[in-house]
Design an enzyme around this catalytic site. Structure first.
Site, PDB file in Angstrom:
ATOM      1  N   LYS A 192      13.188  -2.469  -8.115  1.00 20.25           N
ATOM      2  CA  LYS A 192      13.891  -1.820  -7.008  1.00 20.25           C
ATOM      3  C   LYS A 192      14.184  -2.823  -5.901  1.00 20.25           C
ATOM      4  CE  LYS A 192      12.436  -0.022  -3.606  1.00 20.25           C
ATOM      5  NZ  LYS A 192      11.855   0.525  -2.390  1.00 20.25           N
ATOM      6  N   ASP A 193      13.218  -3.705  -5.625  1.00 16.48           N
ATOM      7  CA  ASP A 193      13.418  -4.735  -4.608  1.00 16.48           C
ATOM      8  C   ASP A 193      13.993  -5.974  -5.299  1.00 16.48           C
ATOM      9  OD1 ASP A 193      12.296  -3.225  -2.383  1.00 16.48           O
ATOM     10  OD2 ASP A 193      10.425  -3.376  -3.485  1.00 16.48           O
TER      11      ASP A 193
ATOM     12  N   GLY B 249       8.449  -4.989  -8.422  1.00 16.35           N
ATOM     13  CA  GLY B 249       9.332  -3.923  -8.860  1.00 16.35           C
ATOM     14  C   GLY B 249      10.792  -4.336  -8.841  1.00 16.35           C
TER      15      GLY B 249
ATOM     16  N   SER C 268       7.774   3.885  -0.751  1.00 19.63           N
ATOM     17  CA  SER C 268       6.817   4.421   0.235  1.00 19.63           C
ATOM     18  C   SER C 268       7.561   4.976   1.440  1.00 19.63           C
ATOM     19  CB  SER C 268       5.854   3.315   0.675  1.00 19.63           C
ATOM     20  OG  SER C 268       5.207   2.765  -0.455  1.00 19.63           O
TER      21      SER C 268
ATOM     22  N   HIS D 101       2.545   4.517  -5.079  1.00 17.50           N
ATOM     23  CA  HIS D 101       3.193   5.617  -5.782  1.00 17.50           C
ATOM     24  C   HIS D 101       3.346   5.246  -7.254  1.00 17.50           C
ATOM     25  CE1 HIS D 101       6.687   3.069  -5.540  1.00 17.50           C
ATOM     26  NE2 HIS D 101       6.711   3.116  -4.210  1.00 17.50           N
TER      27      HIS D 101
ATOM     28  N   GLN E 212      14.043  -9.401  -3.488  1.00 20.03           N
ATOM     29  CA  GLN E 212      12.662  -9.914  -3.404  1.00 20.03           C
ATOM     30  C   GLN E 212      12.234 -10.512  -4.737  1.00 20.03           C
ATOM     31  OE1 GLN E 212       9.190  -7.778  -1.520  1.00 20.03           O
ATOM     32  NE2 GLN E 212       8.849  -7.156  -3.624  1.00 20.03           N
TER      33      GLN E 212
ATOM     34  N   HIS F 244       4.240   1.678  -8.172  1.00 18.42           N
ATOM     35  CA  HIS F 244       3.129   0.718  -8.163  1.00 18.42           C
ATOM     36  C   HIS F 244       2.234   0.924  -9.389  1.00 18.42           C
ATOM     37  CE1 HIS F 244       4.064   1.225  -3.756  1.00 18.42           C
ATOM     38  NE2 HIS F 244       4.126  -0.082  -3.862  1.00 18.42           N
TER      39      HIS F 244
ATOM     40  N   GLY G  68       0.819  -1.220   0.000  1.00 18.01           N
ATOM     41  CA  GLY G  68       0.000   0.000   0.000  1.00 18.01           C
ATOM     42  C   GLY G  68       0.845   1.258   0.000  1.00 18.01           C
ATOM     43  N   TYR G  69       0.186   2.397   0.233  1.00 16.68           N
ATOM     44  CA  TYR G  69       0.798   3.722   0.112  1.00 16.68           C
ATOM     45  C   TYR G  69       1.403   3.836  -1.288  1.00 16.68           C
ATOM     46  CZ  TYR G  69       2.053   8.112   2.287  1.00 16.68           C
ATOM     47  OH  TYR G  69       2.120   9.445   2.625  1.00 16.68           O
TER      48      TYR G  69
END
Lengths: 300, 300
Positions: free
Chosen positions: A158-159, A156, A195, A40, A162, A43, A37-38
């Site tokens: 970026k991770d 993403g 986030s 941007h 993950q 996402h 969530g949150y």
């Protein structure tokens, strides 16, 4: 952005199943975008790509307690469901799945007994300072895969760790899901969207561009012909120390993207250049992928 | 036994998916019976129950290398596909899925990186002498769940710890699968059926009834009002030593069926009475469940 009229907010697992059964009966492809969530623009890019490649997009929002360490920011992680709903709807998600902790952990997170364990992949990079993080991530994503049965799932770049672990999980546990990794979205000055950027003070925010600048330096050195992983890492560290006196480096590592083991010698083939820097208690990450083909670097 | 004309033997994952897609499109319920093959009347009971509760039964045969320890019987585990096919067909299975090691471990068992980890549940009972066994079992069953997407899956009560771990896995990882546990089938003299019984010499076979006799003794003591777990375990051990001089006890444990933690005090509520005995290098297991309701025991 298109209108959001058709987005359904669902928090119940059975309701989600019913909703998706109809889609599946009609052989409509389902894309899943799991988030904390949150939302941007990063996402938004995930949802957009999912929308382009599937008939039905399910975005999920779940601040998963088991992927936060005891001293981390689980309680204060930013939340804004009203804005998230508008963004997910505008990007074309059909369902926003917002389960409770009870739905995801019917017996409570403390009674989770069987985990998805990424083993050695979880011990390097971010895993060194977050020893139970990726076990929590892999486990909750497995649950979401089982609840949604998506054809494709979006994460993403970026991770990076993950994404690598989830893609490996899907293969190693035979989940019939295609894992798609979507390029990092950045602020105009290069800072990767996160986030957690809202935690930064103005002075920290200004110095937070040092992560991307260190990656740019690595790219320049590799383009200039350097291949020694430890030398490049050392240069990146010095660059961050120079640009970000408020920062504290967690790690700067050039690793094998398959095993996540640090590369001690020369960069050959495919390498992940990843780093994490603390500003106060806020931990920022970024990364770049380099692929050497016949000695020529390509950057992803 | 009914004729076997309609059984399909499938070893390819994509062919299995295609075959099951038709069943799913017709909303037919799918039951899965995962086995190591060398089927006996215990497996027949699993297939029969699956047939009674589902439209389509998939039995699988896979001798899973990652659930065998380095000194265990992976290489010599008994195999007889011709007989297995006849039995599965006779009991009404529609598909016999017999994947290769490459199908279940596309990168090789030694390159499995992400596992399903049963944690503490795998450390008690059989897990004490087989430290990686249940991680291998849980992981391969997760793969089968993802390949077959069954509505229900069937496991024998004889492998009590396995059934408890798999049921817990399904819940903890949100697999949309009902895990059914089917009562143990026994020889006329009480020995629980097991593919490994063929390893026993005639003298060992005669003494192998001691496991069931020790469980009977425990049942008698509980019916007589005894509740001390350690006392009952000690009596069971003495009984096995008396009846089976060729046997070597691995464990005799009365445990909480939810956590598998040994019960040190009094049996209250629900308890699993489980034991394992070696005859030569052959390890036999058996168990009984006792449920106390208002102090009155029921045995399962």
């Amino acid at each position: 952005m298109a209108p959001t009229t058709s987005l359904r907010l669902i928090s119940d697992r059975d309701e989600l199943s019913r909703e998706l059964r109809a889609a599946r009966a009609a052989e409509r492809a389902v894309g899943l975008v799991p988030t904390l969530g949150y939302l941007h623009a990063g996402h938004a890019a995930l949802i957009r790509q999912a929308r382009a490649e599937n008939d039905v997009v399910v975005a999920s929002i779940f601040v998963n307690p088991t992927q936060f360490g005891p001293t981390e920011d689980f309680e204060r992680y930013p939340r804004d469901l009203v804005r998230d709903r508008a963004l997910a709807g505008a990007e074309g998600a059909a369902i926003l799945f917002v389960p409770s902790v009870e739905t995801m952990y019917p017996e409570g997170p403390e009674n989770q007994r069987v985990w998805v364990d990424p083993g050695e992949l979880a011990r390097h990079l971010c895993g060194a300072s977050r020893p139970t993080h990726f076990r929590g991530v892999a486990t909750v994503v497995a649950k979401l895969f089982n609840m949604v049965s998506p054809d494709r799932a979006y994460f993403g770049a970026k991770d990076a760790q993950q994404a690598i672990i989830i893609r490996r999980m899907a293969g190693d546990l035979a989940f019939p899901v295609e894992v798609q990794v979507v390029p990092t979205v950045r602020e105009p000055d290069g800072l990767a969207l996160s986030s957690r950027n809202v935690y930064l003070s103005p002075a920290e925010r200004a110095q937070a561009t040092s992560l991307k600048q260190a990656l740019d330096l690595a790219r320049d050195r590799i383009l200039a012909g350097e291949r020694g992983a430890l030398d490049i890492e050392a240069r990146m560290r010095r660059e961050i120390e120079r640009l970000a006196p408020l920062g504290r480096i967690d790690y700067v590592t050039i690793a094998d993207p398959d095993t996540l083991q640090p590369i001690a010698g020369l960069i050959e083939g495919d390498a992940l250049i990843a780093l994490a820097v603390y500003f106060g208690s806020t931990r920022l990450i970024d990364n770049m992928r380099v692929v050497l083909e016949h000695g020529r670097p390509r950057f992803l």
